[in-house]
Design a protein around this motif. Sequence first.
Motif, PDB file in Angstrom:
ATOM      1  N   PHE A 188     -43.210  -8.195 -39.114  1.00  0.00           N
ATOM      2  CA  PHE A 188     -43.552  -9.057 -40.260  1.00  0.00           C
ATOM      3  C   PHE A 188     -45.000  -8.838 -40.673  1.00  0.00           C
ATOM      4  N   LEU A 189     -45.201  -8.699 -41.979  1.00  0.00           N
ATOM      5  CA  LEU A 189     -46.553  -8.547 -42.525  1.00  0.00           C
ATOM      6  C   LEU A 189     -46.710  -9.512 -43.689  1.00  0.00           C
ATOM      7  N   ASP A 190     -47.734 -10.356 -43.634  1.00  0.00           N
ATOM      8  CA  ASP A 190     -48.049 -11.186 -44.806  1.00  0.00           C
ATOM      9  C   ASP A 190     -49.541 -11.504 -44.812  1.00  0.00           C
ATOM     10  N   PHE A 191     -49.964 -12.293 -45.782  1.00  0.00           N
ATOM     11  CA  PHE A 191     -51.398 -12.549 -45.983  1.00  0.00           C
ATOM     12  C   PHE A 191     -51.663 -14.041 -45.918  1.00  0.00           C
ATOM     13  N   VAL A 192     -52.739 -14.374 -45.205  1.00  0.00           N
ATOM     14  CA  VAL A 192     -53.141 -15.781 -45.120  1.00  0.00           C
ATOM     15  C   VAL A 192     -54.528 -15.967 -45.729  1.00  0.00           C
ATOM     16  N   GLY A 193     -55.078 -14.887 -46.271  1.00  0.00           N
ATOM     17  CA  GLY A 193     -56.360 -14.923 -46.966  1.00  0.00           C
ATOM     18  C   GLY A 193     -56.392 -13.726 -47.910  1.00  0.00           C
ATOM     19  N   ASP A 194     -57.511 -13.550 -48.589  1.00  0.00           N
ATOM     20  CA  ASP A 194     -57.623 -12.484 -49.585  1.00  0.00           C
ATOM     21  C   ASP A 194     -58.392 -11.298 -48.992  1.00  0.00           C
ATOM     22  N   PRO A 195     -57.706 -10.167 -48.746  1.00  0.00           N
ATOM     23  CA  PRO A 195     -58.394  -9.030 -48.110  1.00  0.00           C
ATOM     24  C   PRO A 195     -59.467  -8.373 -48.990  1.00  0.00           C
ATOM     25  N   PHE A 196     -59.608  -8.816 -50.239  1.00  0.00           N
ATOM     26  CA  PHE A 196     -60.752  -8.345 -51.044  1.00  0.00           C
ATOM     27  C   PHE A 196     -62.035  -9.055 -50.586  1.00  0.00           C
ATOM     28  N   PHE A 197     -61.864 -10.252 -50.029  1.00  0.00           N
ATOM     29  CA  PHE A 197     -63.040 -11.053 -49.693  1.00  0.00           C
ATOM     30  C   PHE A 197     -63.191 -11.335 -48.200  1.00  0.00           C
ATOM     31  N   GLU A 198     -62.120 -11.134 -47.446  1.00  0.00           N
ATOM     32  CA  GLU A 198     -62.168 -11.435 -46.012  1.00  0.00           C
ATOM     33  C   GLU A 198     -61.770 -10.210 -45.212  1.00  0.00           C
ATOM     34  N   GLU A 199     -62.267 -10.153 -43.980  1.00  0.00           N
ATOM     35  CA  GLU A 199     -61.877  -9.070 -43.076  1.00  0.00           C
ATOM     36  C   GLU A 199     -60.360  -9.068 -42.890  1.00  0.00           C
ATOM     37  N   ASP A 200     -59.815  -7.869 -42.654  1.00  0.00           N
ATOM     38  CA  ASP A 200     -58.364  -7.778 -42.437  1.00  0.00           C
ATOM     39  C   ASP A 200     -57.899  -8.693 -41.304  1.00  0.00           C
ATOM     40  N   VAL A 201     -58.687  -8.748 -40.238  1.00  0.00           N
ATOM     41  CA  VAL A 201     -58.227  -9.564 -39.095  1.00  0.00           C
ATOM     42  C   VAL A 201     -58.088 -11.040 -39.470  1.00  0.00           C
ATOM     43  N   ASN A 202     -58.804 -11.470 -40.485  1.00  0.00           N
ATOM     44  CA  ASN A 202     -58.706 -12.869 -40.905  1.00  0.00           C
ATOM     45  C   ASN A 202     -57.715 -13.097 -42.049  1.00  0.00           C
ATOM     46  N   LEU A 228     -49.801 -16.922 -60.489  1.00  0.00           N
ATOM     47  CA  LEU A 228     -48.773 -17.676 -61.218  1.00  0.00           C
ATOM     48  C   LEU A 228     -48.740 -19.152 -60.818  1.00  0.00           C
ATOM     49  N   ARG A 229     -49.669 -19.550 -59.961  1.00  0.00           N
ATOM     50  CA  ARG A 229     -49.717 -20.934 -59.466  1.00  0.00           C
ATOM     51  C   ARG A 229     -48.399 -21.323 -58.778  1.00  0.00           C
ATOM     52  N   LEU A 230     -47.813 -20.368 -58.094  1.00  0.00           N
ATOM     53  CA  LEU A 230     -46.569 -20.637 -57.360  1.00  0.00           C
ATOM     54  C   LEU A 230     -46.784 -20.530 -55.859  1.00  0.00           C
ATOM     55  N   ASP A 231     -48.047 -20.477 -55.427  1.00  0.00           N
ATOM     56  CA  ASP A 231     -48.305 -20.215 -54.011  1.00  0.00           C
ATOM     57  C   ASP A 231     -47.986 -21.407 -53.102  1.00  0.00           C
ATOM     58  N   HIS A 232     -47.639 -22.556 -53.678  1.00  0.00           N
ATOM     59  CA  HIS A 232     -47.122 -23.636 -52.819  1.00  0.00           C
ATOM     60  C   HIS A 232     -45.700 -23.330 -52.369  1.00  0.00           C
ATOM     61  N   TYR A 233     -45.023 -22.473 -53.136  1.00  0.00           N
ATOM     62  CA  TYR A 233     -43.602 -22.214 -52.869  1.00  0.00           C
ATOM     63  C   TYR A 233     -43.356 -20.854 -52.218  1.00  0.00           C
ATOM     64  N   ILE A 234     -44.114 -19.861 -52.639  1.00  0.00           N
ATOM     65  CA  ILE A 234     -43.823 -18.470 -52.255  1.00  0.00           C
ATOM     66  C   ILE A 234     -45.136 -17.726 -51.986  1.00  0.00           C
ATOM     67  N   GLY A 235     -45.021 -16.463 -51.589  1.00  0.00           N
ATOM     68  CA  GLY A 235     -46.207 -15.608 -51.491  1.00  0.00           C
ATOM     69  C   GLY A 235     -46.516 -15.172 -50.069  1.00  0.00           C
ATOM     70  N   ASN A 236     -46.183 -16.017 -49.078  1.00  0.00           N
ATOM     71  CA  ASN A 236     -46.324 -15.598 -47.681  1.00  0.00           C
ATOM     72  C   ASN A 236     -45.321 -16.389 -46.835  1.00  0.00           C
ATOM     73  N   PRO A 295     -43.145 -10.745 -47.692  1.00  0.00           N
ATOM     74  CA  PRO A 295     -42.710 -11.732 -48.687  1.00  0.00           C
ATOM     75  C   PRO A 295     -42.181 -10.993 -49.922  1.00  0.00           C
ATOM     76  N   GLY A 296     -41.222 -11.580 -50.612  1.00  0.00           N
ATOM     77  CA  GLY A 296     -40.688 -10.947 -51.827  1.00  0.00           C
ATOM     78  C   GLY A 296     -41.822 -10.610 -52.790  1.00  0.00           C
ATOM     79  N   PHE A 297     -41.683  -9.489 -53.470  1.00  0.00           N
ATOM     80  CA  PHE A 297     -42.741  -9.075 -54.401  1.00  0.00           C
ATOM     81  C   PHE A 297     -42.773  -9.989 -55.630  1.00  0.00           C
ATOM     82  N   VAL A 298     -43.986 -10.141 -56.159  1.00  0.00           N
ATOM     83  CA  VAL A 298     -44.210 -10.984 -57.343  1.00  0.00           C
ATOM     84  C   VAL A 298     -44.728 -10.081 -58.463  1.00  0.00           C
TER      85      VAL A 298
END
Length: 440
Positions: free
Chosen positions: A10-24, A366-374, A69-72
């Motif tokens: 499983f691979l998903d994101f819990v932060g933004d890798p443009f602004f945070e280290e990959d490990v975070n 899309l302001r849908l991150d309460h429902y989907i995205g990770n 996660p499904g692509f957006v």
Amino acid sequence: MTRQAFRGSFLDFVGDPFFEEDVNSVRYFPDGLMIVEAGIIQALGSYEVLHPQYPDIPVTEYIGKLILPGFVDTHIHFPQTEMIAAYGEQLLAWLHKYTFPTEAKFKDKDYAQRVASFFLEELLKNGTTTALVFTAVYPEAAEAFFEEAERRNLRMIAGKVMMDRHAPDHLIDTAESSYADSKRLIQKWHQRGRLRYAVTPRFAVTSTPEQLKLAAKLLQEFPDVHLHTHLAENVDEVRLVAEMFPESKHYLDVYDQAGLVGDRSVFAHGVQLSDEEFARLSQAGAAIAFCPTSNLFLGSGLFRIEQAKSVERPVKLGLGTDVGAGTSFSMLQTCNEAYKIGKLRRQKLSAFQALFLATLGGAQALRLDHYIGNFEAGKEADFVVLDPRCTPLLAFRNAKPADTLAAIAEQAFTLMMLGDDRAVHATYIMGNRYAPDAKC
Ligand code: GUN
Ligand code: ZN
């Protein structure tokens, strides 16, 4: 629906890798388990840790596969499916020569329904489970799209196109009719199940100031609908907009003066934006849909990713295929072209950054991150099962399992460079494996 579990990488994101280290910002379980109940994610963890807590749960095994996660897709046109790959023109000529004649067919609801159905099958085949969709000027086209999306229980945002000038007569509405038709569609479809409505003026060129104002009136009357339009895609278009709206300081200002720039607004392209326009988008909390295959295909230009992702003035960013100006339904291929646009500008777009844009970044745009995205507990279980060894070349390249973050970064990069719909082993909607529609 009973409780079920899925096992795989499983691979998903819990932060933004443009602004945070990959490990975070990146979460990776080489041997993971996800628990889903009634279509909602209950837990994600390593198989070893999580499975003992659910000893009797039925497990669907995807060992050797990579689950994301499904692509957006943050910008796409369903009626343009049949004119994808139309030869030779840049934006304005392309619209008149290919797009408008094609979209004219969508007054026929049965026809629109057949194309909407084919289009959604194509998205699902490519692992895209959510999209922000342009329909056509006719309310019938929007109705057809929403019906087909509802039939498949998809989380989709769409709207009737508003355009009251600079297009053939049979293809234009009026400011008043577009307001009334959009309002009726909002009342019928917005927040119905997983569906949402986007007020959709095509672009500044095809709307009178009156129509743009009425679009903004809809946003005021229905504060949780979205706004979806095109912005600063092509140099000739930008010049034309400056001539048509001499009182506006720049392209974005046309929309701003009408009241269309807010934190639920998504602007496709933004290739030709000035720094001032980027700053205003950042301040407003608006989003850009970056559409690399389209920008290259129409020769529109090279989007400034680093400007959108600047630390001082970040702009929410998603990826769009922009079919039919875009040349692929695949978000993997869209990541590929985004990477190359970065390269042409001496920038690097990592696999994690690209896949963030294609999943959580898109959901945020899309302001849908309460429902989907990770895969956070409580979100909807829309996901894609990728096969990192789906072709002989990918199997050769990815012979070794990816046990570490560095190894999955490399494998994910090969998937985005070499993969497409062939890499999509399965697509799940709310925990159900999507079976292709026999009619399509
Ligand atoms: N600008 C206005 N309409 C369109 C469209 O249909 N496609 C693209 N790429 N740009 C547009
Ligand atoms: Zn578009």
